[in-house]
Design a protein around this motif. Structure first.
Motif, mmCIF file in Angstrom:
data_model
loop_
_atom_site.group_PDB
_atom_site.id
_atom_site.type_symbol
_atom_site.label_atom_id
_atom_site.label_comp_id
_atom_site.label_asym_id
_atom_site.label_seq_id
_atom_site.Cartn_x
_atom_site.Cartn_y
_atom_site.Cartn_z
ATOM 1 N N CYS A 206 45.250 49.892 44.721
ATOM 2 C CA CYS A 206 46.642 50.148 45.097
ATOM 3 C C CYS A 206 47.327 48.790 45.310
ATOM 4 C CB CYS A 206 46.647 50.971 46.378
ATOM 5 S SG CYS A 206 48.238 51.104 47.175
ATOM 6 N N PRO A 207 48.084 48.301 44.330
ATOM 7 C CA PRO A 207 48.658 46.951 44.449
ATOM 8 C C PRO A 207 49.469 46.700 45.729
ATOM 9 C CG PRO A 207 48.871 47.729 42.216
ATOM 10 C CD PRO A 207 48.338 48.888 43.012
ATOM 11 N N PRO A 208 50.389 47.574 46.142
ATOM 12 C CA PRO A 208 51.123 47.241 47.375
ATOM 13 C C PRO A 208 50.259 47.293 48.631
ATOM 14 C CG PRO A 208 51.908 49.322 46.461
ATOM 15 C CD PRO A 208 50.928 48.771 45.488
ATOM 16 N N GLY A 209 49.308 48.224 48.690
ATOM 17 C CA GLY A 209 48.477 48.361 49.872
ATOM 18 C C GLY A 209 47.410 47.288 49.985
ATOM 19 N N TRP A 210 46.917 46.838 48.835
ATOM 20 C CA TRP A 210 45.842 45.853 48.842
ATOM 21 C C TRP A 210 46.394 44.437 48.808
ATOM 22 C CZ3 TRP A 210 41.126 47.570 45.359
ATOM 23 C CH2 TRP A 210 40.737 48.875 45.726
ATOM 24 N N GLY A 211 47.694 44.324 48.597
ATOM 25 C CA GLY A 211 48.298 42.997 48.549
ATOM 26 C C GLY A 211 47.902 42.213 47.318
ATOM 27 N N THR A 212 48.021 42.850 46.151
ATOM 28 C CA THR A 212 47.698 42.150 44.904
ATOM 29 C C THR A 212 48.889 42.205 43.958
ATOM 30 O OG1 THR A 212 46.899 44.113 43.773
ATOM 31 C CG2 THR A 212 45.298 42.899 45.090
ATOM 32 N N ALA A 213 48.780 41.459 42.858
ATOM 33 C CA ALA A 213 49.817 41.523 41.834
ATOM 34 C C ALA A 213 49.815 42.918 41.212
ATOM 35 C CB ALA A 213 49.565 40.464 40.778
ATOM 36 N N GLU A 214 50.976 43.328 40.687
ATOM 37 C CA GLU A 214 51.119 44.690 40.160
ATOM 38 C C GLU A 214 50.226 44.967 38.955
ATOM 39 O OE1 GLU A 214 55.240 44.644 39.320
ATOM 40 O OE2 GLU A 214 55.773 45.860 41.055
ATOM 41 N N ASN A 215 49.856 43.906 38.212
ATOM 42 C CA ASN A 215 49.167 44.154 36.945
ATOM 43 C C ASN A 215 47.649 44.160 37.089
ATOM 44 O OD1 ASN A 215 48.825 41.489 37.488
ATOM 45 N ND2 ASN A 215 49.592 40.727 35.543
ATOM 46 N N LEU A 216 47.126 44.207 38.315
ATOM 47 C CA LEU A 216 45.693 43.979 38.512
ATOM 48 C C LEU A 216 44.873 45.243 38.752
ATOM 49 C CD1 LEU A 216 45.471 40.686 40.582
ATOM 50 C CD2 LEU A 216 44.949 41.044 38.189
ATOM 51 N N ALA A 217 45.485 46.435 38.713
ATOM 52 C CA ALA A 217 44.753 47.650 39.094
ATOM 53 C C ALA A 217 43.440 47.805 38.333
ATOM 54 C CB ALA A 217 45.637 48.871 38.905
ATOM 55 N N ALA A 218 43.502 47.731 37.009
ATOM 56 C CA ALA A 218 42.293 47.951 36.214
ATOM 57 C C ALA A 218 41.300 46.812 36.405
ATOM 58 C CB ALA A 218 42.653 48.095 34.737
ATOM 59 N N GLU A 219 41.827 45.591 36.516
ATOM 60 C CA GLU A 219 40.938 44.441 36.671
ATOM 61 C C GLU A 219 40.185 44.510 38.003
ATOM 62 O OE1 GLU A 219 42.640 40.903 35.069
ATOM 63 O OE2 GLU A 219 41.468 39.674 36.455
ATOM 64 N N LEU A 220 40.884 44.940 39.058
ATOM 65 C CA LEU A 220 40.217 45.075 40.360
ATOM 66 C C LEU A 220 39.149 46.158 40.317
ATOM 67 C CD1 LEU A 220 43.157 44.689 42.840
ATOM 68 C CD2 LEU A 220 41.067 43.356 42.833
ATOM 69 N N GLY A 221 39.426 47.233 39.578
ATOM 70 C CA GLY A 221 38.434 48.287 39.417
ATOM 71 C C GLY A 221 37.177 47.757 38.761
ATOM 72 N N ARG A 222 37.366 46.875 37.782
ATOM 73 C CA ARG A 222 36.205 46.264 37.110
ATOM 74 C C ARG A 222 35.477 45.308 38.048
ATOM 75 N NH1 ARG A 222 39.307 46.253 32.495
ATOM 76 N NH2 ARG A 222 40.173 44.206 32.910
ATOM 77 N N LEU A 223 36.268 44.470 38.760
ATOM 78 C CA LEU A 223 35.670 43.477 39.660
ATOM 79 C C LEU A 223 34.821 44.147 40.742
ATOM 80 C CD1 LEU A 223 38.277 40.675 40.432
ATOM 81 C CD2 LEU A 223 35.966 40.400 39.551
ATOM 82 N N ALA A 224 35.317 45.259 41.296
ATOM 83 C CA ALA A 224 34.594 45.958 42.367
ATOM 84 C C ALA A 224 33.226 46.400 41.890
ATOM 85 C CB ALA A 224 35.398 47.154 42.847
ATOM 86 N N VAL A 225 33.147 46.829 40.616
ATOM 87 C CA VAL A 225 31.859 47.265 40.076
ATOM 88 C C VAL A 225 30.983 46.053 39.784
ATOM 89 C CG1 VAL A 225 30.752 48.461 38.157
ATOM 90 C CG2 VAL A 225 32.824 49.380 39.156
ATOM 91 N N ARG A 226 31.579 45.028 39.190
ATOM 92 C CA ARG A 226 30.787 43.856 38.794
ATOM 93 C C ARG A 226 30.273 43.088 40.000
ATOM 94 N NH1 ARG A 226 34.131 42.250 33.635
ATOM 95 N NH2 ARG A 226 33.193 43.774 32.224
ATOM 96 N N CYS A 227 30.961 43.169 41.144
ATOM 97 C CA CYS A 227 30.480 42.480 42.347
ATOM 98 C C CYS A 227 29.491 43.346 43.119
ATOM 99 C CB CYS A 227 31.643 42.115 43.263
ATOM 100 S SG CYS A 227 32.805 40.994 42.521
ATOM 101 N N GLY A 228 29.309 44.590 42.699
ATOM 102 C CA GLY A 228 28.361 45.463 43.381
ATOM 103 C C GLY A 228 28.946 46.167 44.590
#
Lengths: 297, 96
Positions: A206-228
Motif C-alpha cells: 500500500c504505497p500511501p500507508g507504507w510510505g513508498t513511491a506510487e510505482n513500487l507495489a509490485a516491486e515491494l511484493g517481489r522484495l518481500a518474498v526475495r528477502c524471506g
C-alpha cells in the motif's frame, strides 16, 4: 499454469474507481476476478475494497457484491454457499477481506466457517494495517512498522495467519504476492477448482500507508518474498509445499525503501533477520514432516 | 399480487457496474505514461500490471493507455522489462 495470452480481456474491476494510485490490492483483485470470471459473487466487509467499490448508484465491480458488516463476512458467505447448494447452482463465492477484517475483527467467524468447511474461497488482501481509515495498527502489522497508533514502531511480531488457517485442516491454504502475478493466478485457479473452505493470503503493498513511491507495489511484493519476509507456500490436504528462494536478499533491502520502517536500529534489524531465518527454517521443517502425511479424504 | 411475477429489483435500490465510479480519475495524474514505440516488444506486461486496467491490449500491436482514467502511478513504467514507458510531467503536455 496460467499464461498472459489465455487471460480474458474482460474487466471485472472497472477503471475509474476510487482506489489510490498504485494500489496493490486493486492489482490483486483484478487478477483474481480475471481468473474466476463473471460466475462469481463477492462478499466483503468494511475495508479498502468496500471503499473503492463506489457509491450508489455506481459500482466499480462487474460482478454482484454483498457488503457485510465488519466481521460477519464469513457468516454471510456461508449462508450464500448453502443457498446456492440448495438451488443447485455452481457459483464461486468469494469473500474479500483485508488483514484487519480477517485477523482481528472477523477471526471468530472465519475460524468457524473454516471448521464447518463451507464452500467458500476466502481471499485476504494483506496491506498490513487498517489502511482506509488512515493507517492504524492491526495484528498483521509487521515488527518495527510505524502506524498512526504506533508512532514509535510496533513492538510485536506479525501474526502468522496463513499457518493459523492451515491448522484448521481446510482444503487449501496458500500465500501469494502481487510481485508474482502468474503464481498468484495459478493458486487462485487451483483453489477455484477445489471445493470446501479455501484460503488465499495475498500480500498487497500500500504505497500511501507504507510510505513508498506510487510505482513500487509490485516491486515491494517481489522484495518481500526475495528477502524471506513473506514466504510463498501452499498447504494442500495437510501437505505443505514451500517455494524456495534461490538467493535470499538481506531484509534491510526491503526496509530501506519504506518510510514506515524509518529509524530501525542495527539491533532491531539483526533481531528481524534472525527471526525471519528461524521462521523459514520452521517452514522447511514443516515441509519435511508433512511430506509423509497422507490424509484420507 | 398473487400470481403476478415480481422481481426483487423492483423493490430494492441497487448499483450497476459503472466505469468511472469515482469520476474521471485521470485528473489525479501528475505524470503521464508515454510508450516509446521503438522499444515496445508487445509483451503486454504493462496491461497485466496496471492496477486499474486502464491499459488496453490490442493483439500484435502496441498497447493503448486510456488517459481518461489513468491515475499516473507509474507501475507500468517500473515493470516494463524493456523500459519502453516514460513517465513525463503532465505540465509539459498541458502546454502542448
Amino acid at each position: 499454469m496460467v499464461t498472459i495470452n489465455e487471460l480474458t480481456d474482460d474487466e471485472f474491476l472497472l477503471k475509474g474507481n476510487s482506489s489510490c494510485a498504485g494500489c496493490g490490492a486493486t492489482m490483486a483483485i483484478r487478477w483474481v476476478l480475471k481468473i474466476l470470471g463473471k460466475n462469481t459473487v463477492l462478499v466483503m466487509p468494511a475495508g479498502c475494497v468496500s471503499v473503492f467499490q463506489g457509491m450508489f448508484p455506481a459500482s466499480a465491480f462487474g460482478v454482484p457484491v454483498i457488503d457485510s458488516s465488519f466481521g460477519a463476512q464469513s457468516s454471510i458467505s456461508a449462508g450464500l454457499a448453502a443457498a446456492y447448494k440448495v438451488k443447485g447452482k455452481k457459483i464461486n463465492i468469494v469473500t474479500l477481506a483485508g488483514d484487519g477484517g480477517t485477523g482481528d475483527i472477523g477471526l471468530h467467524a472465519v475460524s468457524a466457517a473454516a471448521e464447518r468447511g463451507d464452500d467458500v474461497l476466502y481471499i485476504c488482501y494483506d496491506n498490513e494495517a487498517y489502511m482506509n481509515t488512515g493507517v492504524q495498527r492491526s495484528s498483521l502489522t509487521p515488527y518495527g512498522a510505524k502506524t498512526g497508533t504506533n508512532p514509535e514502531g510496533k513492538m510485536e511480531w506479525k501474526k502468522n495467519l496463513p499457518l493459523i488457517m492451515a491448522a484448521h485442516n481446510i482444503t487449501y491454504v496458500a500465500t501469494a504476492s502481487v510481485g508474482f502475478p502468474f503464481d498468484l493466478m495459478r493458486k487462485v485457479k487451483k483453489a477455484a477448482s477445489l471445493s470446501g473452505f479455501r484460503y488465499i493470503h495475498i500480500l498487497t503493498p500500500c504505497p500511501p500507508g507504507w510510505g513508498t513511491a506510487e510505482n513500487l507495489a509490485a516491486e515491494l511484493g517481489r522484495l518481500a518474498v526475495r528477502c524471506g519476509i513473506f514466504p510463498l507456500f501452499e498447504v494442500e490436504k495437510g501437505k505443505l509445499t514451500l517455494h524456495k528462494v534461490s538467493s535470499r536478499l538481506p531484509v534491510s533491502k526491503y526496509f530501506e525503501v519504506q518510510r514506515r520502517f524509518e529509524g530501525l536500529t542495527e539491533e532491531q534489524l539483526k533481531y528481524i533477520q534472525s527471526r525471519v531465518d528461524e521462521e523459514l527454517a520452521y517452514l522447511e521443517q514443516l515441509e519435511k514432516i508433512t511430506s509423509k502425511v497422507s490424509k484420507a479424504e | 399480487m398473487a400470481g403476478q411475477k415480481t422481481k426483487i429489483f423492483d423493490y430494492t435500490a441497487y448499483s450497476l457496474p459503472t466505469e468511472g465510479s469515482a469520476g474521471f480519475t485521470g485528473s489525479w495524474r501528475s505524470k503521464r505514461p508515454v510508450i516509446v514505440d521503438a522499444k515496445c516488444t508487445k509483451c503486454n506486461l504493462c496491461w497485466l500490471y496496471c492496477p486499474e486496467g486502464t491499459i488496453i491490449r490490442v493483439k500484435g500491436k502496441i498497447p493503448i493507455i486510456d488517459l481518461t482514467y489513468c491515475k499516473g502511478c507509474g507501475v507500468c513504467a517500473n515493470e516494463c522489462p524493456s523500459k519502453a514507458i516514460n513517465m513525463e510531467d503532465e505540465s509539459k503536455w498541458l502546454s502542448k
